[in-house]
Write a protein that holds these residues in place. Structure first.
Motif, short mmCIF file in Angstrom:
data_model
loop_
_atom_site.label_atom_id
_atom_site.label_comp_id
_atom_site.label_asym_id
_atom_site.label_seq_id
_atom_site.Cartn_x
_atom_site.Cartn_y
_atom_site.Cartn_z
N LEU A 87 33.14 19.44 21.99
CA LEU A 87 33.74 20.33 22.98
C LEU A 87 32.86 21.55 23.24
O LEU A 87 32.70 21.97 24.39
N VAL A 88 32.30 22.10 22.19
CA VAL A 88 31.41 23.26 22.32
C VAL A 88 30.18 22.87 23.16
O VAL A 88 29.77 23.60 24.06
N ASP A 89 29.60 21.71 22.88
CA ASP A 89 28.44 21.25 23.65
C ASP A 89 28.79 21.01 25.11
O ASP A 89 28.05 21.40 26.02
N ARG A 90 29.93 20.38 25.35
CA ARG A 90 30.34 20.12 26.74
C ARG A 90 30.54 21.43 27.51
O ARG A 90 30.13 21.54 28.66
N GLN A 91 31.14 22.42 26.86
CA GLN A 91 31.32 23.72 27.52
C GLN A 91 29.98 24.39 27.75
O GLN A 91 29.76 25.02 28.79
#
Length: 150
Positions: free
Chosen positions: A9-13
């Motif tokens: 999720l952090v990478d996608r954001q």
């Protein structure tokens, strides 16, 4: 939620944030910001390969030739990102409005399209290695940009 899911999720954001910073650089004419998000040997293509560039310097020069002398407003949405280790692919939908200034103040061009990119993570920062803009709908006229050589 597991640690791995949270990291995804952090990478996608972070990928979505690169697209947001990209259009902010265009709208606010902060050309140096592009240097921070585009790899030196990156490539780019626009409108089904009508134009293409190799190298950050050429990519930024090309972008500036289009939007430096017009008012712009970009809206992004429908972000996607697929991350595999330190490589990623992402995309988003874009609505870009370009308004003429001076003798071209009566002209506009509006693009509905898709930005897609390949990314690499260096020092915990996602950077563009290839950028593509696909034109789906164009309203108005490219005359708003003037007759510069591209």
């Amino acid at each position: 939620m597991g640690t791995n899911s949270l990291a995804q999720l952090v990478d996608r954001q972070a990928i979505a944030d690169v697209f947001n910073r990209y259009v902010d650089a265009l709208d606010y004419k902060r050309w140096g910001d592009l240097d921070e998000m585009i790899e030196p040997d990156a490539t780019a293509s626009w409108f089904q390969n009508q134009w293409s560039q190799s190298g950050r310097v050429e990519i930024v020069r090309f972008i500036r030739s289009w939007v430096e002398d017009v008012k712009t407003h970009h809206i992004l949405g429908n972000y996607t990102a697929t991350v595999q280790g330190d490589s990623a692919q992402g995309s988003c939908r874009v609505r870009a409005h370009h308004a003429g200034v001076g003798e071209r103040s009566h002209l506009f061009e509006e693009t509905l399209g898709v930005f897609s990119a390949r990314f690499i993570r260096r020092d915990d920062v996602w950077r563009i290695v290839h950028f593509n803009e696909e034109l789906l709908v164009m309203l108005g006229t490219f005359d708003v940009f003037g007759n510069q050589q591209r």
